[in-house]
Design an enzyme around this catalytic site. Structure first.
Site, PDB file in Angstrom:
ATOM      1  N   CYS A 141       0.823  -1.206   0.000  1.00 41.29           N
ATOM      2  CA  CYS A 141       0.000   0.000   0.000  1.00 41.29           C
ATOM      3  C   CYS A 141       0.861   1.263   0.000  1.00 41.29           C
ATOM      4  O   CYS A 141       0.527   2.243  -0.672  1.00 41.29           O
ATOM      5  CB  CYS A 141      -0.937   0.004   1.201  1.00 41.29           C
ATOM      6  N   ARG A 167      -8.633  -4.828  -2.029  1.00 39.48           N
ATOM      7  CA  ARG A 167      -7.819  -3.958  -2.878  1.00 39.48           C
ATOM      8  C   ARG A 167      -8.598  -3.769  -4.181  1.00 39.48           C
ATOM      9  O   ARG A 167      -8.189  -4.219  -5.247  1.00 39.48           O
ATOM     10  CB  ARG A 167      -6.421  -4.546  -3.131  1.00 39.48           C
TER      11      ARG A 167
END
Length: 218
Positions: free
Chosen positions: A55, A132
């Site tokens: 991330c 995600r």
């Protein structure tokens, strides 16, 4: 945050062509409401957690290419289960370590209510490890494309831009984007639905596989 009663028992996933569920929540730039982003494109994307390696690389890359999305009149909005203050601490770390400031909003979703409404996580899930997801939302609020990556695989920012370019180009030209299309390359004309035109075509494919104008950003 307030998702409203109409999302109680929401389906596990959305489809292309659905209107993006509205929400209002706290973010790193203050309270945000999804419908306030109407009249321009919006990419809403989720990440499993702050202070995670994949991330962090995604957010650094997005921050460095934020102007490329802005040039396409497209806003960015991130979402995770972490608290607002966790977001703040993470953004401070990113700025100090990578010398980039993330100015697009990062929304907190600690109860997973937004993630569940979008089908990013199941109502039965106890964590966000699988989250995600990316939603490309057009200026009318309609979901035009979606992608989903596993937690251990980072997104491709060039592919996000290519997808955005393609969606904008096919809207502007009423055309189709072929495989591996990039901005400036020829688009395709939708196939005819007239039998006489099919028989009159110069060859076997000319009636359904034809180049249109080159896609250009407006």
């Amino acid at each position: 945050m307030d998702m409203g009663e109409k999302y109680e028992g929401a389906p596990r996933g959305l489809r292309i062509g659905d209107t993006a569920p509205d929400f209002e929540a706290r973010s790193t730039i203050g309270p945000v409401k999804l419908t306030n982003f109407r009249k321009r494109w919006l990419i809403l994307f989720s990440h499993p957690a702050d202070f995670t390696p994949v991330c962090t690389t995604e957010f650094v890359a997005l921050a460095r290419q934020a102007d490329d999305f802005e040039k396409r009149d497209c806003a960015l909005m991130a979402l995770s289960v972490d608290s607002l203050f966790s977001h703040f601490a993470w953004l401070r770390m990113i700025r100090d370590r990578f010398d980039v400031e993330i100015r697009f909003p990062i929304v907190e979703d600690p109860t997973l209510v937004i993630g569940e409404a979008y089908g990013m996580v199941s109502p039965q899930d106890s964590d966000s490890a699988t989250v995600r997801s990316t939603y490309f939302i057009d200026p009318t609020g309609v979901i035009r494309a979606m992608t989903c990556y596993p937690a251990n695989m980072g997104r491709s920012i060039p592919e996000m831009l290519r997808m955005l370019d393609g969606l904008q180009a096919i809207d502007a030209e009423n055309a189709l984007a072929p495989a591996n299309w990039t901005l400036g390359e020829p688009l395709l004309t939708p196939p005819t639905q007239n039998l006489d035109e099919v028989f009159a075509a110069k060859d076997q494919t000319a009636w359904f596989l034809r180049e249109a104008s080159r896609g250009k950003r407006k």
